[in-house]
Design a protein around this motif. Sequence first.
Motif, PDB file in Angstrom:
ATOM      1  N   ILE A 148      35.604  20.954 -10.653  1.00 56.42           N
ATOM      2  CA  ILE A 148      35.884  21.517  -9.323  1.00 56.42           C
ATOM      3  C   ILE A 148      35.087  20.781  -8.239  1.00 56.42           C
ATOM      4  CG2 ILE A 148      35.722  23.614  -7.912  1.00 56.42           C
ATOM      5  CD1 ILE A 148      37.757  23.993 -10.000  1.00 56.42           C
ATOM      6  N   GLN A 149      33.803  20.548  -8.509  1.00 55.54           N
ATOM      7  CA  GLN A 149      32.962  19.897  -7.505  1.00 55.54           C
ATOM      8  C   GLN A 149      33.472  18.484  -7.196  1.00 55.54           C
ATOM      9  OE1 GLN A 149      31.849  21.441 -10.189  1.00 55.54           O
ATOM     10  NE2 GLN A 149      30.142  22.791  -9.712  1.00 55.54           N
ATOM     11  N   GLY A 150      33.859  17.770  -8.251  1.00 58.55           N
ATOM     12  CA  GLY A 150      34.394  16.426  -8.049  1.00 58.55           C
ATOM     13  C   GLY A 150      35.652  16.456  -7.203  1.00 58.55           C
ATOM     14  N   ASP A 151      36.551  17.386  -7.535  1.00 65.12           N
ATOM     15  CA  ASP A 151      37.809  17.485  -6.802  1.00 65.12           C
ATOM     16  C   ASP A 151      37.569  17.882  -5.347  1.00 65.12           C
ATOM     17  OD1 ASP A 151      39.024  16.791  -9.114  1.00 65.12           O
ATOM     18  OD2 ASP A 151      39.906  18.747  -9.553  1.00 65.12           O
ATOM     19  N   THR A 152      36.605  18.796  -5.121  1.00 64.01           N
ATOM     20  CA  THR A 152      36.270  19.204  -3.756  1.00 64.01           C
ATOM     21  C   THR A 152      35.778  18.007  -2.956  1.00 64.01           C
ATOM     22  OG1 THR A 152      35.521  21.293  -4.690  1.00 64.01           O
ATOM     23  CG2 THR A 152      34.908  20.858  -2.405  1.00 64.01           C
ATOM     24  N   THR A 153      34.931  17.201  -3.595  1.00 62.54           N
ATOM     25  CA  THR A 153      34.371  16.032  -2.917  1.00 62.54           C
ATOM     26  C   THR A 153      35.473  15.041  -2.549  1.00 62.54           C
ATOM     27  OG1 THR A 153      32.401  16.349  -4.274  1.00 62.54           O
ATOM     28  CG2 THR A 153      32.565  14.273  -3.082  1.00 62.54           C
ATOM     29  N   ILE A 154      36.389  14.806  -3.502  1.00 66.33           N
ATOM     30  CA  ILE A 154      37.509  13.901  -3.226  1.00 66.33           C
ATOM     31  C   ILE A 154      38.320  14.427  -2.046  1.00 66.33           C
ATOM     32  CG2 ILE A 154      39.722  13.012  -4.120  1.00 66.33           C
ATOM     33  CD1 ILE A 154      38.495  12.950  -6.891  1.00 66.33           C
ATOM     34  N   TYR A 155      38.616  15.716  -2.061  1.00 67.40           N
ATOM     35  CA  TYR A 155      39.422  16.344  -1.009  1.00 67.40           C
ATOM     36  C   TYR A 155      38.746  16.202   0.358  1.00 67.40           C
ATOM     37  CZ  TYR A 155      42.109  19.914   1.463  1.00 67.40           C
ATOM     38  OH  TYR A 155      42.891  20.576   2.353  1.00 67.40           O
ATOM     39  N   TYR A 156      37.425  16.466   0.390  1.00 66.50           N
ATOM     40  CA  TYR A 156      36.671  16.401   1.637  1.00 66.50           C
ATOM     41  C   TYR A 156      36.686  14.980   2.221  1.00 66.50           C
ATOM     42  CZ  TYR A 156      32.829  16.696   4.952  1.00 66.50           C
ATOM     43  OH  TYR A 156      32.076  16.633   6.091  1.00 66.50           O
ATOM     44  N   ILE A 157      36.402  14.005   1.351  1.00 68.59           N
ATOM     45  CA  ILE A 157      36.332  12.619   1.831  1.00 68.59           C
ATOM     46  C   ILE A 157      37.719  12.137   2.283  1.00 68.59           C
ATOM     47  CG2 ILE A 157      35.827  10.216   1.167  1.00 68.59           C
ATOM     48  CD1 ILE A 157      33.640  11.307  -0.657  1.00 68.59           C
ATOM     49  N   GLN A 158      38.733  12.526   1.512  1.00 70.19           N
ATOM     50  CA  GLN A 158      40.109  12.158   1.843  1.00 70.19           C
ATOM     51  C   GLN A 158      40.471  12.630   3.255  1.00 70.19           C
ATOM     52  OE1 GLN A 158      42.940  14.122  -0.634  1.00 70.19           O
ATOM     53  NE2 GLN A 158      44.352  12.384  -0.683  1.00 70.19           N
ATOM     54  N   LYS A 159      40.076  13.848   3.584  1.00 75.00           N
ATOM     55  CA  LYS A 159      40.348  14.408   4.916  1.00 75.00           C
ATOM     56  C   LYS A 159      39.657  13.577   6.002  1.00 75.00           C
ATOM     57  CE  LYS A 159      42.770  18.237   4.565  1.00 75.00           C
ATOM     58  NZ  LYS A 159      43.959  18.463   5.394  1.00 75.00           N
ATOM     59  N   LYS A 160      38.408  13.172   5.697  1.00 74.82           N
ATOM     60  CA  LYS A 160      37.603  12.453   6.670  1.00 74.82           C
ATOM     61  C   LYS A 160      38.152  11.060   6.987  1.00 74.82           C
ATOM     62  CE  LYS A 160      33.274  13.682   7.553  1.00 74.82           C
ATOM     63  NZ  LYS A 160      32.718  13.988   8.879  1.00 74.82           N
ATOM     64  N   ILE A 161      38.870  10.466   6.042  1.00 77.39           N
ATOM     65  CA  ILE A 161      39.296   9.069   6.234  1.00 77.39           C
ATOM     66  C   ILE A 161      40.800   8.929   6.356  1.00 77.39           C
ATOM     67  CG2 ILE A 161      37.288   8.078   5.047  1.00 77.39           C
ATOM     68  CD1 ILE A 161      39.129   7.675   2.613  1.00 77.39           C
ATOM     69  N   GLN A 162      41.496  10.068   6.575  1.00 76.07           N
ATOM     70  CA  GLN A 162      42.957   9.980   6.539  1.00 76.07           C
ATOM     71  C   GLN A 162      43.535   9.115   7.653  1.00 76.07           C
ATOM     72  OE1 GLN A 162      44.352  13.982   6.516  1.00 76.07           O
ATOM     73  NE2 GLN A 162      43.272  14.596   8.362  1.00 76.07           N
ATOM     74  N   GLN A 163      42.742   8.883   8.733  1.00 78.00           N
ATOM     75  CA  GLN A 163      43.275   8.065   9.823  1.00 78.00           C
ATOM     76  C   GLN A 163      43.256   6.569   9.509  1.00 78.00           C
ATOM     77  OE1 GLN A 163      39.808   9.644  10.883  1.00 78.00           O
ATOM     78  NE2 GLN A 163      39.405   8.384  12.678  1.00 78.00           N
ATOM     79  N   TYR A 164      42.541   6.171   8.430  1.00 79.18           N
ATOM     80  CA  TYR A 164      42.452   4.751   8.111  1.00 79.18           C
ATOM     81  C   TYR A 164      43.493   4.352   7.068  1.00 79.18           C
ATOM     82  CZ  TYR A 164      38.049   5.528  10.471  1.00 79.18           C
ATOM     83  OH  TYR A 164      37.119   5.895  11.389  1.00 79.18           O
ATOM     84  N   PRO A 165      44.054   3.158   7.175  1.00 75.63           N
ATOM     85  CA  PRO A 165      45.112   2.731   6.241  1.00 75.63           C
ATOM     86  C   PRO A 165      44.513   2.225   4.930  1.00 75.63           C
ATOM     87  CG  PRO A 165      44.728   1.004   7.840  1.00 75.63           C
ATOM     88  CD  PRO A 165      43.749   2.091   8.163  1.00 75.63           C
ATOM     89  N   CYS A 166      43.934   3.129   4.196  1.00 79.88           N
ATOM     90  CA  CYS A 166      43.232   2.734   2.975  1.00 79.88           C
ATOM     91  C   CYS A 166      43.830   3.506   1.803  1.00 79.88           C
ATOM     92  CB  CYS A 166      41.753   3.078   3.176  1.00 79.88           C
ATOM     93  SG  CYS A 166      40.752   3.026   1.711  1.00 79.88           S
ATOM     94  N   LYS A 167      44.174   2.792   0.751  1.00 77.59           N
ATOM     95  CA  LYS A 167      44.764   3.421  -0.425  1.00 77.59           C
ATOM     96  C   LYS A 167      43.678   4.216  -1.159  1.00 77.59           C
ATOM     97  CE  LYS A 167      47.013   1.718  -4.606  1.00 77.59           C
ATOM     98  NZ  LYS A 167      47.216   0.427  -5.287  1.00 77.59           N
ATOM     99  N   ILE A 168      43.988   5.420  -1.589  1.00 77.04           N
ATOM    100  CA  ILE A 168      42.985   6.228  -2.281  1.00 77.04           C
ATOM    101  C   ILE A 168      43.467   6.513  -3.696  1.00 77.04           C
ATOM    102  CG2 ILE A 168      41.707   8.397  -2.272  1.00 77.04           C
ATOM    103  CD1 ILE A 168      42.079   8.496   0.721  1.00 77.04           C
ATOM    104  N   THR A 169      42.646   6.156  -4.678  1.00 74.68           N
ATOM    105  CA  THR A 169      43.032   6.411  -6.066  1.00 74.68           C
ATOM    106  C   THR A 169      41.879   7.116  -6.774  1.00 74.68           C
ATOM    107  OG1 THR A 169      42.163   4.275  -6.773  1.00 74.68           O
ATOM    108  CG2 THR A 169      44.478   4.346  -6.212  1.00 74.68           C
TER     109      THR A 169
END
Lengths: 206, 206
Positions: A148-169
């Motif tokens: 859960i903590q890992g997924d939360t962290t991914i979700y949080y960071i994803q939100k923070k960088i959504q304006q940049y054209p960067c592929k997230i895997t």
Amino acid sequence: MQLPSSLLENAVNEFSRLPGIGKKTALRLVLHLLKQETEEVQLFSDTIATMRRNIKFCQRCHNVSDGDICAICANSQRNRQQVCVVENLRDVIAIESTQQFNGTYHVLGGIISPLDGVGPDQLNIETLVQRIAREDVTELIFALNPNIQGDTTIYYIQKKIQQYPCKITTIARGIAFGGELEYADEMTLGRSLANRLPVESYISNR
Amino acid sequence: MQLPSSLLENAVNEFSRLPGIGKKTALRLVLHLLKQETEEVQLFSDTIATMRRNIKFCQRCHNVSDGDICAICANSQRNRQQVCVVENLRDVIAIESTQQFNGTYHVLGGIISPLDGVGPDQLNIETLVQRIAREDVTELIFALNPNIQGDTTIYYIQKKIQQYPCKITTIARGIAFGGELEYADEMTLGRSLANRLPVESYISNR
């Protein structure tokens, strides 16, 4: 356990504060050091203190380093467009030992875990966002533990960088090599079914 | 294991020279210390070095000590006529924790083991003979591990002090409490039969 010397007792107490070291193990270690030459024990002690005092963290990726920039970030052979996000140094060492990754890292220094009092501000997230904003990062690979903590962290960071054209895997979750299907938990088996791969890519990756 | 810093690597190497600590455990300990405050790690390091530099050995019984004479030898409540001969400090701690012995100790610092290159001259045997010659020792209790080396050491010391009127005993060998007869080795069971005790003394000793 009654020790015959306060010097001995202090040393045992210091050792037993280390993780996984109980009083009996601590005593065994201290008695071992007691048998060594004074100079050798002084060297042991100095090495530890020097390490803590002089160690630096890479200004770019927060990996531990002897200088301002770590060896991986300084290596021009590494692909700086790929950034692998990990929790800590141990994960860097684990991934490096696979010899399968030629990009760079970003060490968060933990994961978001409100129950343990760890929020995004205590982690190296701001510097990650700055890296993505300033550098030419084309892919961000999350290699966090699957919980859960890992997924939360991914979700949080994803939100923070959504304006940049960067592929997230994220690294693949699935049945480990040598693992057995019947003992896998439902979540892992379910995800590994949902994310099934064409056989050709599986064979070519072996 | 490729570490990103030579400071870290040195510290891991120092830790992994301790008995029972491998590279992975050493890394875990070093990363733990890395998370602590510099002052705390300095304290850890200083405590170990100070212990090795300042620790003394009791001039009388060779137990470790803060002063010239250890707390047990200095304690006037202890029976100095009884001397328990042990291999090392760990045995002193083990016997002390039974709270069944009120005599004093003599720490040999090892046992006679020609295969490991340990002869009588490397052990604290001469000082034991002097103690028996000069002090009023009435009973010498051997508490050595029951093996060939232990028996050789007992035999050697016995020969050296046979001219003195001192009773020589050894701790009882037998089936341990909680042990099961059917799993005991023949030697232990045989000795424990040969050295059988009157039931009254067994009950009163419990």
